[in-house]
Scaffold this active site. Structure first.
Site, PDB file in Angstrom:
ATOM      1  N   GLU A   8     -10.971  -2.662   4.122  1.00  0.00           N
ATOM      2  CA  GLU A   8     -10.607  -4.087   4.100  1.00  0.00           C
ATOM      3  C   GLU A   8     -10.739  -4.742   5.470  1.00  0.00           C
ATOM      4  O   GLU A   8     -11.095  -5.911   5.567  1.00  0.00           O
ATOM      5  CB  GLU A   8      -9.169  -4.248   3.577  1.00  0.00           C
ATOM      6  CG  GLU A   8      -8.783  -5.679   3.315  1.00  0.00           C
ATOM      7  CD  GLU A   8      -7.536  -5.812   2.466  1.00  0.00           C
ATOM      8  OE1 GLU A   8      -6.713  -6.694   2.780  1.00  0.00           O
ATOM      9  OE2 GLU A   8      -7.379  -5.055   1.491  1.00  0.00           O
ATOM     10  N   ASP A 103      -7.160  -2.203   0.674  1.00  0.00           N
ATOM     11  CA  ASP A 103      -5.734  -1.951   0.493  1.00  0.00           C
ATOM     12  C   ASP A 103      -5.411  -1.510  -0.928  1.00  0.00           C
ATOM     13  O   ASP A 103      -5.989  -2.015  -1.899  1.00  0.00           O
ATOM     14  CB  ASP A 103      -4.927  -3.211   0.802  1.00  0.00           C
ATOM     15  CG  ASP A 103      -4.730  -3.413   2.292  1.00  0.00           C
ATOM     16  OD1 ASP A 103      -5.209  -2.575   3.062  1.00  0.00           O
ATOM     17  OD2 ASP A 103      -4.100  -4.416   2.680  1.00  0.00           O
ATOM     18  N   TYR A 307       0.199  -0.734  10.571  1.00  0.00           N
ATOM     19  CA  TYR A 307      -0.178  -1.952   9.850  1.00  0.00           C
ATOM     20  C   TYR A 307       1.040  -2.851   9.623  1.00  0.00           C
ATOM     21  O   TYR A 307       2.026  -2.429   9.019  1.00  0.00           O
ATOM     22  CB  TYR A 307      -0.794  -1.555   8.505  1.00  0.00           C
ATOM     23  CG  TYR A 307      -1.387  -2.699   7.727  1.00  0.00           C
ATOM     24  CD1 TYR A 307      -2.576  -3.300   8.136  1.00  0.00           C
ATOM     25  CD2 TYR A 307      -0.791  -3.162   6.560  1.00  0.00           C
ATOM     26  CE1 TYR A 307      -3.142  -4.335   7.415  1.00  0.00           C
ATOM     27  CE2 TYR A 307      -1.351  -4.199   5.827  1.00  0.00           C
ATOM     28  CZ  TYR A 307      -2.521  -4.778   6.254  1.00  0.00           C
ATOM     29  OH  TYR A 307      -3.083  -5.801   5.535  1.00  0.00           O
TER      30      TYR A 307
END
Length: 751
Positions: A8, A103, A307
């Site tokens: 992504e 994701d 993240y």
């Protein structure tokens, strides 16, 4: 032929490549190894086309062209990232298989599906489904790649969500805008969020403060001194309150009950993005967007945190070892002392306040990585510091206290004392000067009005319940009930996160329990959108709805489509989308219902009366306009209650745009008050005592400045000013017609 892996984001792609192709050649926009070529999207490379892609007539917004209901939705490349899309297409031609490594969630699935659709990729697809990017997770995920067809229903749910948002947002925005000749943006998430702010502001404005009295007493027993609060019904009678204080002052008393219990406080939950944004707003005043940007820089540029766009406060079992390694790394940084005192044994797979795989969805909680932080900017360092200290706190034992509750009776009057005696700071050594605490960190507390006074002490505390006490002092203090607090970005994020909890429908409430309005990654953008379209404005940290924002909500509700302003619609959608993703409901049926709802919006707006342009203009807020009309109008008499209400309205929001600094003495004879500036006018500080003097800032199209106010009070009139009445221009003075009320009038000097 090789396999093309599509991640992504660039950083995710490079992290994956380091595990599956450690010797891959770096070609800037992709990495190529012996078996795999790893590339990436940059978020959404594609999106749904604007209406004019279906017909040129939609370039002009025309109510008669609504509703717009495409039979087949078109997708278009994002012009800023079209080069990367082209590279993916070229790489795909060299590969015989694809891996969707976006994701592990609905939006990640949608990003890959749009790329696959646009580029007409026909290769077989495998799905990497992992919730974190540790080397162990990536290796395990590639060893257990799942079939792409397992996720077809998730793709259907993702595209349905996107197309449904397009139908409602595009059509409702065009309908309300063309009907009322003012740009009005409407959306499934932004409109309910605006409604939250609007409703809170209405609560504040309509709040009627109640004066009441608290009685505090001081007690002494041998060398022990302590204070207590009188227990009884809320007192609104000043004489009665003073009488009780007088009654007990200097009198002996007895302790009727004394309870001591040991209590513990455990560390706050690990950060998800929303909690991090709330804390950064409370401590540093940072907007949600600013915190997100800083966290992204720490993740992508500096690589010192994991993240950040996560909705989880927990980790998986495989993250525990990494947390221990991060603790070890921090021993060679500025956090050395805290890290060395941390106890690794406290962080383990059985600690459900840290490790709870059932509550980890796309990504685990935000953690420091094994990379030492180098040259961070001041603001980046502040965000990193929050994350590191929150992380370290879980390697410490709970804070320990003794909770003392004392009930003291004097002259048949009861007083209660709460003392919290600190025994051990525990994890709180990681949080110096932490004054935001549970307010922003996810630990629930009562409303401030309901909180009982509690004294925190570090010295040992004890009383003898069998010995007498003396009341050395007692005083009745005047208090006033406080209105609800205006939203800050931090408290609004919390309200967005928990919006579904207020829904009456139990099933919808359950669906939204883990969702709320928007996602951690989109909530900041929603707030920024409301600012950009002119619906809200910031007054310091407080969020205020503008006149345009007020009118937008009122028009939507009065049109009969109040569902647009409620989290209920998101709840209904999320329930159905979840069923679609599980293969339990049909996408077509959901989309048909959305189209019917869209058509109903158009029909209801069609019959709605057009709003006056003045309803969107600043300075015409409810209360100000009505009161100004009375003050400057035909001279109708106002009741004393009305005068008091108007003066309160003028001064009540002075902390927003005005100043509590006295500007002048109140000219009302015998008043003795001072004039202060509020948001809407200059009112008297004695409005609670019944003074209704107020001069409104807006009068006949002129703003009454400080200098004009001074002239009006000293000379009774301003200098000659220019006015317009339609096409006619004329000159006039503003005259203070009534020094008892502040009523103004125009004195026209033209013939």
């Amino acid at each position: 032929m090789k396999t093309l892996v599509i991640a992504e984001k660039p950083d995710m792609g490079r992290t994956i490549a380091a595990v599956i192709e450690p010797k891959a050649k770096n070609n800037r926009s992709y990495l190529e190894g012996e078996r795999y070529i790893i590339t990436w999207a940059i978020g959404h490379l594609l999106g749904l086309a604007e209406p004019d892609a279906y017909d040129d007539k939609y370039k002009r917004w025309n109510f008669g062209d609504l509703p717009i209901l495409p039979e087949q939705f078109k997708i278009v490349p994002n012009p800023r990232t079209k080069d990367q899309l082209k590279i993916i297409g070229e790489l795909a031609k060299r590969c015989s298989a694809l891996v969707n490594a976006c994701d592990a969630g609905r939006e990640g699935q949608y990003i890959f599906a749009l790329i696959q659709q646009q580029l007409k990729l026909t290769q077989p697809v495998k799905r990497l489904w992992i919730s974190d990017l540790t080397a162990e997770s990536i290796a395990k995920g590639f060893a257990e790649l799942r079939e792409g067809r397992e996720f077809e229903n998730l793709t259907l749910a993702a595209s349905a969500r996107s197309e449904a948002d397009w139908l409602v947002g595009m059509n409702a925005s065009r309908a309300f805008t063309t009907k009322h000749r003012t740009l009005l943006s409407v959306g499934r998430v932004q409109t309910p969020v605006l409604a939250l702010i609007y409703d809170r502001q209405r609560e504040i404005e309509s709040f009627d403060s109640l004066t009441y009295y608290e009685i505090k007493a001081e007690f002494k027993q041998d060398n022990r001194e302590y204070s207590g609060a009188w227990q009884g019904e809320r007192l609104t009678d000043a004489e009665k309150a003073a009488g009780i204080a007088e009654k007990v002052r200097g009198k002996p008393g007895k302790i009727t009950d004394y309870e001591v219990k040991d209590t513990r406080e455990y560390p706050y939950k690990l950060y998800d993005l929303t909690l991090l944004q709330r804390d950064a707003n409370a401590k540093f005043g940072y907007s949600a967007k600013k915190t997100l940007d800083l966290a992204q820089a720490l993740y992508e540029k500096h690589k010192v945190i994991t993240y950040p766009r996560t909705s989880s406060n927990y980790v998986n079992e495989q993250n525990i070892e990494g947390m221990h390694k991060a603790l070890q790394m921090l021993k060679s940084t500025a956090y050395r002392e805290l890290a060395e005192q941390g106890k690794p044994a406290l962080v383990h797979a059985g600690n459900k306040s840290v490790c709870n795989p059932s509550k980890v969805e796309d990504h685990h909680a935000i953690l420091p990585t094994l990379r030492r932080a180098g040259a961070l900017g001041k603001e980046e360092q502040q965000i990193y510091d929050l994350i590191v200290r929150r992380f370290l706190s879980h390697f410490y034992p709970p804070a320990e206290y003794k909770q003392h509750t004392v009930w003291t009776e004097v002259e048949s009057e009861m007083f209660k004392t709460n003392v919290k005696e600190l025994l051990s700071l525990g994890w709180k050594v990681c949080m110096p000067n932490d004054d935001s605490g549970a307010k922003s960190s996810g630990r629930g507390k009562k409303q401030e009005d309901e909180e009982e006074a509690e004294e925190l002490v570090s010295e040992p505390f004890a009383v003898d319940p069998s010995a007498s006490v003396i009341c050395t002092a007692a005083e009745a203090k005047e208090k006033a009930t406080q209105p609800p607090k205006a939203y800050t970005e931090g408290t609004l994020l919390k309200a967005m996160e928990s919006a579904g909890k207020q829904l009456e429908n139990e099933e919808l409430r359950e669906v939204m329990k883990e969702a709320g309005l928007g996602t951690p990654a989109t909530r900041a953008a929603t707030i920024e959108r409301l600012k950009k379209v002119g619906y809200i404005t910031m007054q310091g940290k407080r969020i205020t709805v503008t006149q345009k924002g007020r009118t937008a909500i009122e028009l939507i509700r009065h049109a009969g489509v109040e569902l647009l302003t409620s989290p209920e619609m998101t709840g209904q959608w999320e329930r159905r989308l979840h069923q679609i993703s599980k293969g339990e409901a049909a996408r077509e049926k959901f989309m048909d219902n959305v189209k019917r709802f869209t058509i109903s919006i158009i029909e209801k707006v069609r019959t709605q009366p057009k709003a006056e342009a003045s309803r969107f203009e600043p300075g015409e807020e409810k209360g100000a306009g009505r009161s100004r009309g009375k003050a400057a109008g035909s001279g109708g008499r106002r009741t004393s209650a009305e005068k008091k209400s108007e003066a309160k309205a003028a001064t009540g929001s002075s902390s927003g745009s005005g100043s509590m600094q006295p500007l002048a003495d109140c000219p009302r004879q015998g008043c003795g008050g001072q004039l202060i500036e509020g948001k809407k006018g200059y009112g008297c500080t004695h409005y609670k005592q019944g003074c209704g003097f107020v001069i409104w800032k807006d009068f006949s199209g002129k703003k009454i400045s400080h200098a004009m106010l001074k002239t009006l009070l000293e000379k009774g009139q301003t200098q000659l000013l220019a006015f317009k009445d339609g096409d006619r221009s004329y000159k006039a003075r503003i005259v203070l017609n009534d020094p008892n009320t502040g009523r103004l009038e125009l004195q026209n000097t033209d013939s």
